[in-house]
Design an enzyme around this catalytic site. Structure first.
Site, PDB file in Angstrom:
ATOM      1  N   ARG A 167       0.752  -1.572   0.249  1.00  0.00           N
ATOM      2  CA  ARG A 167       0.092   0.103   0.258  1.00  0.00           C
ATOM      3  C   ARG A 167       0.976   1.306  -0.219  1.00  0.00           C
ATOM      4  O   ARG A 167       0.825   2.239  -1.248  1.00  0.00           O
ATOM      5  CB  ARG A 167      -0.156   0.045   1.335  1.00  0.00           C
ATOM      6  CG  ARG A 167      -2.294   0.828   0.987  1.00  0.00           C
ATOM      7  CD  ARG A 167      -1.730   2.388   1.598  1.00  0.00           C
ATOM      8  NE  ARG A 167      -1.259   2.650   2.496  1.00  0.00           N
ATOM      9  CZ  ARG A 167      -0.785   3.794   3.256  1.00  0.00           C
ATOM     10  NH1 ARG A 167      -1.072   4.631   2.285  1.00  0.00           N
ATOM     11  NH2 ARG A 167      -0.618   3.988   5.062  1.00  0.00           N
ATOM     12  N   GLU A 168       1.092   1.295   1.036  1.00  0.00           N
ATOM     13  CA  GLU A 168       2.619   3.007   1.172  1.00  0.00           C
ATOM     14  C   GLU A 168       3.438   2.677  -0.018  1.00  0.00           C
ATOM     15  O   GLU A 168       3.244   3.429  -0.416  1.00  0.00           O
ATOM     16  CB  GLU A 168       3.135   2.658   2.403  1.00  0.00           C
ATOM     17  CG  GLU A 168       4.198   3.859   2.715  1.00  0.00           C
ATOM     18  CD  GLU A 168       3.394   5.059   3.436  1.00  0.00           C
ATOM     19  OE1 GLU A 168       2.374   5.319   3.989  1.00  0.00           O
ATOM     20  OE2 GLU A 168       3.468   5.801   2.156  1.00  0.00           O
ATOM     21  N   HIS A 173      -6.226  -0.814   3.199  1.00  0.00           N
ATOM     22  CA  HIS A 173      -6.905   0.460   3.973  1.00  0.00           C
ATOM     23  C   HIS A 173      -8.124   0.912   2.667  1.00  0.00           C
ATOM     24  O   HIS A 173      -8.441   1.016   2.020  1.00  0.00           O
ATOM     25  CB  HIS A 173      -5.357   1.225   3.471  1.00  0.00           C
ATOM     26  CG  HIS A 173      -5.060   2.717   3.711  1.00  0.00           C
ATOM     27  ND1 HIS A 173      -4.933   3.676   3.752  1.00  0.00           N
ATOM     28  CD2 HIS A 173      -4.348   2.438   5.467  1.00  0.00           C
ATOM     29  CE1 HIS A 173      -3.676   4.589   4.380  1.00  0.00           C
ATOM     30  NE2 HIS A 173      -3.396   4.156   5.814  1.00  0.00           N
ATOM     31  N   ARG A 219      -8.583  -0.661  12.554  1.00  0.00           N
ATOM     32  CA  ARG A 219      -7.554   0.165  12.798  1.00  0.00           C
ATOM     33  C   ARG A 219      -8.075   1.511  12.742  1.00  0.00           C
ATOM     34  O   ARG A 219      -9.014   2.057  11.649  1.00  0.00           O
ATOM     35  CB  ARG A 219      -6.213  -0.398  12.181  1.00  0.00           C
ATOM     36  CG  ARG A 219      -5.402   0.721  12.708  1.00  0.00           C
ATOM     37  CD  ARG A 219      -3.687   0.534  12.015  1.00  0.00           C
ATOM     38  NE  ARG A 219      -3.462   1.531  10.796  1.00  0.00           N
ATOM     39  CZ  ARG A 219      -3.013   0.941   9.709  1.00  0.00           C
ATOM     40  NH1 ARG A 219      -2.672   0.068   9.407  1.00  0.00           N
ATOM     41  NH2 ARG A 219      -2.990   1.921   8.109  1.00  0.00           N
ATOM     42  N   THR A 265       2.483  11.999   9.697  1.00  0.00           N
ATOM     43  CA  THR A 265       1.988  12.066   8.199  1.00  0.00           C
ATOM     44  C   THR A 265       4.123  13.119   7.633  1.00  0.00           C
ATOM     45  O   THR A 265       4.343  12.218   6.666  1.00  0.00           O
ATOM     46  CB  THR A 265       1.155  12.359   7.747  1.00  0.00           C
ATOM     47  OG1 THR A 265       0.350  11.542   8.658  1.00  0.00           O
ATOM     48  CG2 THR A 265       0.799  12.055   6.568  1.00  0.00           C
ATOM     49  N   HIS A 306       3.181   4.955  12.643  1.00  0.00           N
ATOM     50  CA  HIS A 306       3.752   5.193  11.097  1.00  0.00           C
ATOM     51  C   HIS A 306       4.437   5.838  11.393  1.00  0.00           C
ATOM     52  O   HIS A 306       4.372   7.390  11.011  1.00  0.00           O
ATOM     53  CB  HIS A 306       2.311   5.066  10.442  1.00  0.00           C
ATOM     54  CG  HIS A 306       2.706   5.128   9.116  1.00  0.00           C
ATOM     55  ND1 HIS A 306       2.274   3.853   7.792  1.00  0.00           N
ATOM     56  CD2 HIS A 306       2.352   6.466   7.994  1.00  0.00           C
ATOM     57  CE1 HIS A 306       2.549   4.842   6.238  1.00  0.00           C
ATOM     58  NE2 HIS A 306       2.819   5.548   6.807  1.00  0.00           N
ATOM     59  N   HIS A 325       7.061   8.864   8.573  1.00  0.00           N
ATOM     60  CA  HIS A 325       8.001   8.834   7.929  1.00  0.00           C
ATOM     61  C   HIS A 325       9.525   8.966   7.685  1.00  0.00           C
ATOM     62  O   HIS A 325       9.816  10.086   8.893  1.00  0.00           O
ATOM     63  CB  HIS A 325       6.992  10.322   6.784  1.00  0.00           C
ATOM     64  CG  HIS A 325       6.067   9.309   6.278  1.00  0.00           C
ATOM     65  ND1 HIS A 325       5.782   8.958   4.459  1.00  0.00           N
ATOM     66  CD2 HIS A 325       4.566   8.684   6.246  1.00  0.00           C
ATOM     67  CE1 HIS A 325       4.721   8.054   4.404  1.00  0.00           C
ATOM     68  NE2 HIS A 325       4.004   7.990   5.836  1.00  0.00           N
ATOM     69  N   HIS A 349      41.082  -0.522   8.679  1.00  0.00           N
ATOM     70  CA  HIS A 349      39.971  -1.602   9.065  1.00  0.00           C
ATOM     71  C   HIS A 349      40.493  -2.979   8.106  1.00  0.00           C
ATOM     72  O   HIS A 349      39.984  -3.966   9.110  1.00  0.00           O
ATOM     73  CB  HIS A 349      38.302  -0.465   8.081  1.00  0.00           C
ATOM     74  CG  HIS A 349      38.266   0.340   9.076  1.00  0.00           C
ATOM     75  ND1 HIS A 349      37.232   0.310   9.540  1.00  0.00           N
ATOM     76  CD2 HIS A 349      39.262   1.563   9.862  1.00  0.00           C
ATOM     77  CE1 HIS A 349      36.991   1.496   9.530  1.00  0.00           C
ATOM     78  NE2 HIS A 349      38.553   2.028   9.819  1.00  0.00           N
TER      79      HIS A 349
HETATM   80  C1  HCA Z   1      -1.647   9.121   3.947  1.00  0.00           C
HETATM   81  C2  HCA Z   1      -1.854   7.847   4.475  1.00  0.00           C
HETATM   82  C3  HCA Z   1      -0.661   7.073   5.130  1.00  0.00           C
HETATM   83  C4  HCA Z   1      -1.543   6.768   6.710  1.00  0.00           C
HETATM   84  C5  HCA Z   1      -1.004   6.167   7.486  1.00  0.00           C
HETATM   85  C6  HCA Z   1      -1.484   5.126   8.221  1.00  0.00           C
HETATM   86  C7  HCA Z   1      -0.083   8.837   6.507  1.00  0.00           C
HETATM   87  O1  HCA Z   1      -1.191  10.424   3.688  1.00  0.00           O
HETATM   88  O2  HCA Z   1      -1.002   8.222   2.898  1.00  0.00           O
HETATM   89  O3  HCA Z   1      -2.796   4.670   8.080  1.00  0.00           O
HETATM   90  O4  HCA Z   1      -0.732   4.248   9.413  1.00  0.00           O
HETATM   91  O5  HCA Z   1       0.954   8.625   6.508  1.00  0.00           O
HETATM   92  O6  HCA Z   1      -0.679   8.933   7.326  1.00  0.00           O
HETATM   93  O7  HCA Z   1       0.230   6.635   5.218  1.00  0.00           O
HETATM   94 CU    CU Z   2       2.178   7.073   5.525  1.00  0.00          CU
END
Ligand code: HCA
Ligand code: CU
Length: 458
Positions: free
Chosen positions: A10-11, A70, A130, A164, A192, A194, A286
Site C-alpha cells: 500500500r504505502e 486501507h 484500525r 505523516t 507510522h 515517515h 580496518h
Molecule cells: C497518507 C496516509 C498514511 C496513513 C498511515 C496509516 C499517512 O497520507 O498517505 O494509515 O497508518 O502517512 O498518514 O500513509
Molecule cells: Cu504514510
C-alpha cells in the site's frame, strides 16, 4: 513485544513511479509471510479494480499474517474492504487543523461524527478496525485524544499514530506516545513514521520503548516521498539491539533484491543492512582488524543475513588484505614479493576506481615472474538482448537496471538492441542471472560473451 505491519503493497506502491503487477504482489505477500510480520497492508481497494483484486487474492492465500485493507472514511471503501475478504480495515481521516481546514473543509465536530460513523459501520460488517488520525503528530493533542477515544468507543482496537510528514524526533515521539498511552482507552498503538528527516526508524524505536505496539515498514523503505522504515533495518535493529528475535531473517535479502527488481528503485550502496557496502571494508587499518577478528569493525556477523563480508583491494589496502586475497587463490609469495605487489597495487589504485581480482593476479604474476594459471572469482560478462518489436526497449532497460549484478546497460544498434555488462560470483551465478534476464517481459533472445581480460582507457 514488537509487532510489524508491512505496507509495501500500500504505502510502498505510493512511491513515485512504482506499480506492482498482481503476481508480484502475491510473491511479496508470500515472502513477507515467511518473515513472519504480523500484518500485511495489502492495498486500498478503492484505488483501482486491480488493487482490489490484489487485496482479494492475498486475503485468499491463507497466510498467517492478518490482511489489512486501507480505506478513506467512505462506506463504499469499507464495503470494498469487506468484499475483498480482508481481516481488518484501516480507516484514515486527517485530524490536524491544516488538513481539516484546507483539505477536508470540516470542523473538528464534523470530523468526529464522520470517524465514529464509519468505524461503527465497518464493525457492523464484522471487520476489525484500525483508525488512523492522518497527520496525527501535527494534531492538537487534546483533540487527538478525543478523536482516538471516540474511535475506540466506536469499535477500533488499533490506533495508528501517523507521523505523516516525518516531523518527530526520538525524544518527542517518546513523550507523545507516553502521553497518549496515559490518556487512551485500551488499544494497540501503531506507529507510522515517515522518513523525511531520516529519523523514521529511530522514532519508531523510541515510540515502542514508550508503549507503542507496532511499527509500520516497507521493503527497502519505499513510500510517499522518502518513505517509511525499511523492513530489514527494523527487524535487524530490534533483533540485535532490543532482543526481539521472533522474525525469520532468512528471506530479507531476497525480498529486498526482489523489490529492487520489480520497483526499479535501486538501493544506495551505503544503505544499512541490505546495501552492497554494508559489510565491505576498505582502509588498511580496518581490513587488518577485520582479518584478525571481524568483530573489530563489524557490528554483527553478515551471515545473520546470509551475506558475506568483502574486502576491497585498492590504494588504501595494506599487506594483510593482499596476503589474504592471494592466499584465497592458493598463491604463495615471499615477504619481499608481497611488499612489491602492494606497492604496485597502490600505484594502479591511484589511477583507477576499481581493481579486479584479475588485476591483482596479473600484478602477482609480474612480480613473482611465475605464471599463475587461475581463473579469478567474480566473472564479468556482456549479455546482449534482442527485444520484441512491440515492447519499448526502455522498459526492458529499466528492468535490467533493477538487477544488482547488472553494472552497465547500453541501448545499441545492430542485431541486438541492448547490451548489459554483468558481474557474477561464479559460473552458476552467471547462469542463473541469464535465466532471470530471460524472464524479463519483452526479452526475445540473449547471447552472452564472457570477459577474459579487461583494460581501462585513460
Ligand atoms: C497518507 C496516509 C498514511 C496513513 C498511515 C496509516 C499517512 O497520507 O498517505 O494509515 O497508518 O502517512 O498518514 O500513509
Ligand atoms: Cu504514510
Amino acid at each position: 513485544m514488537l509487532e510489524i505491519l508491512d505496507t509495501t503493497l500500500r504505502e510502498g506502491e505510493q512511491t513515485p513511479y512504482v506499480n506492482f503487477t498482481l503476481d508480484e504482489k502475491i510473491e511479496i505477500a508470500r515472502l513477507l509471510d515467511q518473515v513472519g510480520v504480523e500484518m500485511i497492508e495489502a492495498g486500498d481497494p478503492s484505488v483501482s479494480p486491480n488493487v482490489a483484486k490484489a487485496v482479494q487474492r492475498i486475503a485468499a492465500l491463507g497466510l498467517k499474517a492478518e490482511i489489512v485493507a486501507h480505506s478513506i472514511a467512505s462506506r463504499s471503501g469499507i464495503d470494498k474492504a469487506k468484499s475483498c475478504g480482508a481481516d481488518r480495515v484501516a480507516i484514515f481521516y486527517a485530524t490536524s487543523k491544516i488538513h481539516l481546514d484546507a483539505k477536508l473543509h470540516k470542523t473538528q465536530d464534523q470530523a468526529l461524527d464522520i470517524i465514529r460513523e464509519h468505524i461503527a459501520y465497518a464493525r457492523s460488517l464484522g471487520l476489525k478496525v484500525r483508525y488512523t488520525p492522518e497527520d496525527a503528530t501535527r494534531t492538537e493533542f487534546e483533540f487527538l485524544v478525543t478523536v482516538c477515544n471516540a474511535a475506540i468507543e466506536a469499535g477500533a482496537d488499533r490506533i495508528s499514530f501517523a507521523d505523516t510528514l516525518g516531523i518527530m524526533q526520538p525524544h518527542t515521539m517518546a513523550e507523545r506516545v507516553s502521553a497518549l498511552r496515559a490518556r487512551l482507552l485500551p488499544c494497540q498503538i501503531d506507529l507510522h513514521c515517515h522518513d523525511d528527516y531520516g529519523l523514521a526508524l529511530a522514532n519508531g524505536m523510541a515510540g515502542v520503548r514508550s508503549g507503542a505496539n507496532c511499527i509500520h515498514t516497507t521493503v527497502n523503505g519505499l513510500g510517499e516521498r522518502t518513505g517509511i522504515p525499511d523492513l530489514a533495518e527494523t527487524i535487524v535493529a530490534f533483533h540485535n539491539l532490543e532482543g526481539v528475535q521472533k522474525y525469520n531473517l532468512a528471506p530479507l535479502m531476497e525480498l529486498s533484491s526482489y523489490l529492487e527488481r520489480v520497483s526499479g528503485f535501486l538501493l544506495a550502496a551505503n544503505k544499512p543492512i541490505t546495501g552492497q557496502n554494508a559489510f565491505t571494508h576498505k582502509s588498511g587499518v580496518h581490513t587488518n582488524g577485520i582479518l584478525k577478528d571481524p568483530r573489530t569493525y563489524e557490528p554483527f556477523d553478515p551471515s545473520l543475513l546470509g551475506r558475506e563480508r568483502k574486502i576491497v583491494i585498492d590504494k588504501y589496502t595494506g599487506k594483510s588484505a593482499v596476503a589474504a586475497r592471494l592466499d584465497e587463490y592458493g598463491i604463495e609469495v615471499s615477504a619481499a614479493e608481497l611488499e612489491v605487489i602492494v606497492m604496485r597495487i597502490k600505484s594502479v589504485g591511484d589511477e583507477r576506481k576499481q581493481l579486479f581480482d584479475s588485476d591483482i593476479l596479473q600484478i602477482a604474476e609480474q612480480v613473482t615472474g611465475r605464471e599463475i594459471d587461475i581463473i579469478p572469482h567474480g566473472l564479468q560478462a556482456m549479455v546482449m538482448l534482442e527485444v520484441e518489436s512491440h515492447v519499448y526497449t526502455s522498459s526492458v532497460v529499466r528492468r535490467l537496471r533493477g538487477f544488482t549484478s547488472v553494472k552497465n546497460v547500453y541501448e545499441i544498434t545492430g542485431d541486438f538492441d541492448v547490451s548489459a555488462f554483468v558481474d557474477a560470483e561464479n559460473m552458476m551465478a552467471l547462469n542463473n542471472l541469464i535465466e532471470e534476464i530471460r524472464t524479463v517481459p519483452g526479452v526475445k533472445r540473449t547471447e552472452t560473451r564472457m570477459v577474459l581480460k579487461k583494460y581501462n582507457g585513460k
